[in-house]
Design a protein around this motif. Structure first.
Motif, PDB file in Angstrom:
ATOM      1  N   PHE A  98       0.826  -1.210   0.000  1.00  0.00           N
ATOM      2  CA  PHE A  98       0.000   0.000   0.000  1.00  0.00           C
ATOM      3  C   PHE A  98       0.862   1.263   0.000  1.00  0.00           C
ATOM      4  CE2 PHE A  98      -2.137   3.424   2.336  1.00  0.00           C
ATOM      5  CZ  PHE A  98      -3.244   3.604   1.528  1.00  0.00           C
ATOM      6  N   ALA A  99       1.907   1.271   0.818  1.00  0.00           N
ATOM      7  CA  ALA A  99       2.800   2.436   0.877  1.00  0.00           C
ATOM      8  C   ALA A  99       3.475   2.673  -0.474  1.00  0.00           C
ATOM      9  CB  ALA A  99       3.843   2.240   1.971  1.00  0.00           C
ATOM     10  N   ALA A 100       3.869   1.600  -1.142  1.00  0.00           N
ATOM     11  CA  ALA A 100       4.507   1.736  -2.453  1.00  0.00           C
ATOM     12  C   ALA A 100       3.538   2.329  -3.465  1.00  0.00           C
ATOM     13  CB  ALA A 100       5.012   0.377  -2.931  1.00  0.00           C
ATOM     14  N   LEU A 101       2.300   1.873  -3.437  1.00  0.00           N
ATOM     15  CA  LEU A 101       1.296   2.421  -4.351  1.00  0.00           C
ATOM     16  C   LEU A 101       1.039   3.892  -4.055  1.00  0.00           C
ATOM     17  CD1 LEU A 101      -1.287  -0.518  -4.409  1.00  0.00           C
ATOM     18  CD2 LEU A 101       0.249   0.172  -6.253  1.00  0.00           C
ATOM     19  N   VAL A 251       5.355  12.455  12.464  1.00  0.00           N
ATOM     20  CA  VAL A 251       4.833  13.643  11.793  1.00  0.00           C
ATOM     21  C   VAL A 251       5.564  14.891  12.285  1.00  0.00           C
ATOM     22  CG1 VAL A 251       2.787  15.062  11.364  1.00  0.00           C
ATOM     23  CG2 VAL A 251       2.588  12.565  11.431  1.00  0.00           C
ATOM     24  N   SER A 252       5.756  14.986  13.594  1.00  0.00           N
ATOM     25  CA  SER A 252       6.431  16.156  14.151  1.00  0.00           C
ATOM     26  C   SER A 252       7.865  16.277  13.647  1.00  0.00           C
ATOM     27  CB  SER A 252       6.419  16.092  15.685  1.00  0.00           C
ATOM     28  OG  SER A 252       5.102  16.097  16.170  1.00  0.00           O
ATOM     29  N   LEU A 253       8.520  15.137  13.393  1.00  0.00           N
ATOM     30  CA  LEU A 253       9.902  15.152  12.913  1.00  0.00           C
ATOM     31  C   LEU A 253       9.994  15.295  11.390  1.00  0.00           C
ATOM     32  CD1 LEU A 253      11.495  12.378  15.171  1.00  0.00           C
ATOM     33  CD2 LEU A 253      11.764  14.853  15.379  1.00  0.00           C
ATOM     34  N   GLU A 259      -1.173  13.831   5.920  1.00  0.00           N
ATOM     35  CA  GLU A 259      -2.058  13.131   4.981  1.00  0.00           C
ATOM     36  C   GLU A 259      -1.635  11.675   4.815  1.00  0.00           C
ATOM     37  OE1 GLU A 259      -0.711  16.103   4.446  1.00  0.00           O
ATOM     38  OE2 GLU A 259      -2.550  17.259   4.777  1.00  0.00           O
ATOM     39  N   GLU A 260      -0.339  11.444   4.659  1.00  0.00           N
ATOM     40  CA  GLU A 260       0.163  10.075   4.536  1.00  0.00           C
ATOM     41  C   GLU A 260      -0.105   9.288   5.814  1.00  0.00           C
ATOM     42  OE1 GLU A 260       4.025  10.716   1.581  1.00  0.00           O
ATOM     43  OE2 GLU A 260       4.196  11.127   3.736  1.00  0.00           O
ATOM     44  N   ALA A 263      -3.881   8.376   5.962  1.00  0.00           N
ATOM     45  CA  ALA A 263      -4.219   7.391   4.929  1.00  0.00           C
ATOM     46  C   ALA A 263      -3.743   6.009   5.338  1.00  0.00           C
ATOM     47  CB  ALA A 263      -3.595   7.796   3.599  1.00  0.00           C
ATOM     48  N   GLY A 264      -2.549   5.942   5.889  1.00  0.00           N
ATOM     49  CA  GLY A 264      -2.020   4.658   6.336  1.00  0.00           C
ATOM     50  C   GLY A 264      -2.786   4.080   7.504  1.00  0.00           C
ATOM     51  N   TYR A 265      -3.213   4.946   8.421  1.00  0.00           N
ATOM     52  CA  TYR A 265      -3.996   4.460   9.561  1.00  0.00           C
ATOM     53  C   TYR A 265      -5.322   3.867   9.094  1.00  0.00           C
ATOM     54  CZ  TYR A 265      -6.401   4.306  14.024  1.00  0.00           C
ATOM     55  OH  TYR A 265      -7.094   3.878  15.133  1.00  0.00           O
ATOM     56  N   GLY A 266      -5.944   4.524   8.108  1.00  0.00           N
ATOM     57  CA  GLY A 266      -7.174   3.969   7.555  1.00  0.00           C
ATOM     58  C   GLY A 266      -6.930   2.642   6.867  1.00  0.00           C
TER      59      GLY A 266
END
Length: 390
Positions: A98-101, A251-253, A259-260, A263-266
């Motif tokens: 999924f991450a690659a797509l 995210v903070s770093l 957004e990424e 999307a990944g959590y979903g």
């Protein structure tokens, strides 16, 4: 300890469960009970209940720790590792793909990605309500949750969650020290106290040494391992609660954008197996499959060390009134942490207009009132996102 044939059998059974165990931690425990207790009779009801109690006591992904524990009962430490690999592998592979797509095809603005972000709103809202009912049944624990949420929203640092969890444990110790639990039965597992002590020592040493090493050596892999190890070591309450810790780290770093992240959590809701493999997706976004495997190993390592390390001492620990009292407060704080994460970053990043909110409400209704499995709600959310985006 069992032979290699038993390890192969354990891996294949765990792999099948990893391919079919949708629905989150509670559902996973039901799948394990059906397969290992009722069907194969590898454990009796008493020992299974004791193992579930231990996993609930420890930080980390409870269902994964129960799976490791079952493997440990069957074939010692190698059995724990084999059981973990089989159960986790399917979701690891799915989230790397999924991450690659997401990256190679620039899907960040696609309607179905927005649908996944809205799904995250419904799923976390459902988790907040469900955990709130179970973990904050009185006004004292509800107050701990509310105060934790307020402080976390107003005071966001790397160590905020950890300090608030400690403070809640102290409050719980004072409020519930006189509570008496029911008689707890013993559990038989082929792990010696020495082995357990070594694992606990490694767990504590890594928790202390990794941040120091990170401050001295400028090594990206070390930084990543430290961030994900700490997230896996400091989470009480299961997979959903790791969300704010990971958001604070990645995210903070600037390793992953908001957004990424959402999307990944979903997407992690749509695959079977443990939600902690969300770390796999984050690692893949950050640096490909090798970073994905590094992040996965780092976030699950605390759970592995803790389940092996705690078993020999569990009977004595869980009979201590002070330990149980502190857990009352800690579990209440978990609800507050999750509620804060629901507002920021989940709600603020995913809901942009009335249509998004209407979709989130509908998805929540399917989860809460119709008891629809999370993976089905994810598919509906994806379809809704495509329709809105189209």
């Amino acid at each position: 300890m069992k032979n290699n044939g038993s390890l192969i059998e354990l891996f294949l059974i765990s792999l099948r469960l990893g391919l079919t165990s949708f629905g989150g931690p509670v559902a996973h425990l039901g799948y394990f009970h059906e397969e290992y207790v009722r069907r194969r009779k590898w454990m009796d009801e008493k020992n299974y209940a004791d193992l579930v109690a231990l996993a609930q006591f420890l930080p980390g992904p409870a269902s994964s720790q129960v799976g490791m524990g079952i493997g440990m009962v069957r074939a010692g430490v190698p059995g724990a590792l084999v059981s973990f690999l089989g159960f986790t592998l399917p979701s690891v592979v799915a989230l790397i793909v999924f991450a690659a797509l997401l990256q190679n095809y620039d899907l960040a603005d696609a309607g179905w990605i927005n649908g996944l972000k809205v799904v995250a709103v419904a799923v976390v809202a459902h988790a907040v309500l469900g955990m709130g009912k179970k973990l904050t049944p009185d006004r004292e624990r509800a107050s701990i949750a509310v105060v934790t949420m307020i402080l976390l929203l107003l005071w966001q640092t790397v160590y905020s969650q950890v300090l608030l969890i400690i403070a809640a444990g102290v409050v719980g110790l004072f409020l519930y020290n006189n509570n008496k639990d029911s008689t707890i039965q013993s559990m038989e597992v082929p792990i010696r106290a020495k082995t357990g002590a070594i694992c606990l020592g490694v767990f504590i040493s890594l928790l202390a040494v990794l941040p120091l090493a990170r401050s001295v050596f400028s090594i990206e892999a070390l930084n990543i391992f430290d961030s994900f190890y700490r997230a896996g070591a400091l989470v009480f309450g299961g997979g959903h609660v790791v969300l704010p810790l990971l958001e604070q780290e990645v995210v903070s770093l600037g390793w992953v954008n908001a957004e990424e992240f959402l999307a990944g959590y979903g997407a992690a809701q749509a695959v079977p197996g443990p939600l902690f493999t969300f770390a796999t997706y984050l690692g893949a976004v950050m640096g490909g499959w090798s970073t994905a495997l590094l992040a996965t190993a780092a976030i699950f390592l605390p759970a592995f060390l803790l389940i092996i390390g705690s078993v020999p001492f569990w009977d004595k620990l869980r009979q201590q009134a002070k330990i149980n009292a502190a857990l009352y407060g800690i579990n209440a704080a978990v609800v507050g942490i999750l509620a804060a994460a629901f507002y920021d970053p989940i709600f603020t990043s995913a809901i942009e207009n009335q249509i998004d909110f209407a979709l989130a409400v509908g998805l929540f209704g399917l989860l809460y009132f119709w008891k629809m499995p999370a993976w089905q709600v994810v598919l509906i959310g994806i379809a809704g996102g495509i329709m809105i985006g189209g």
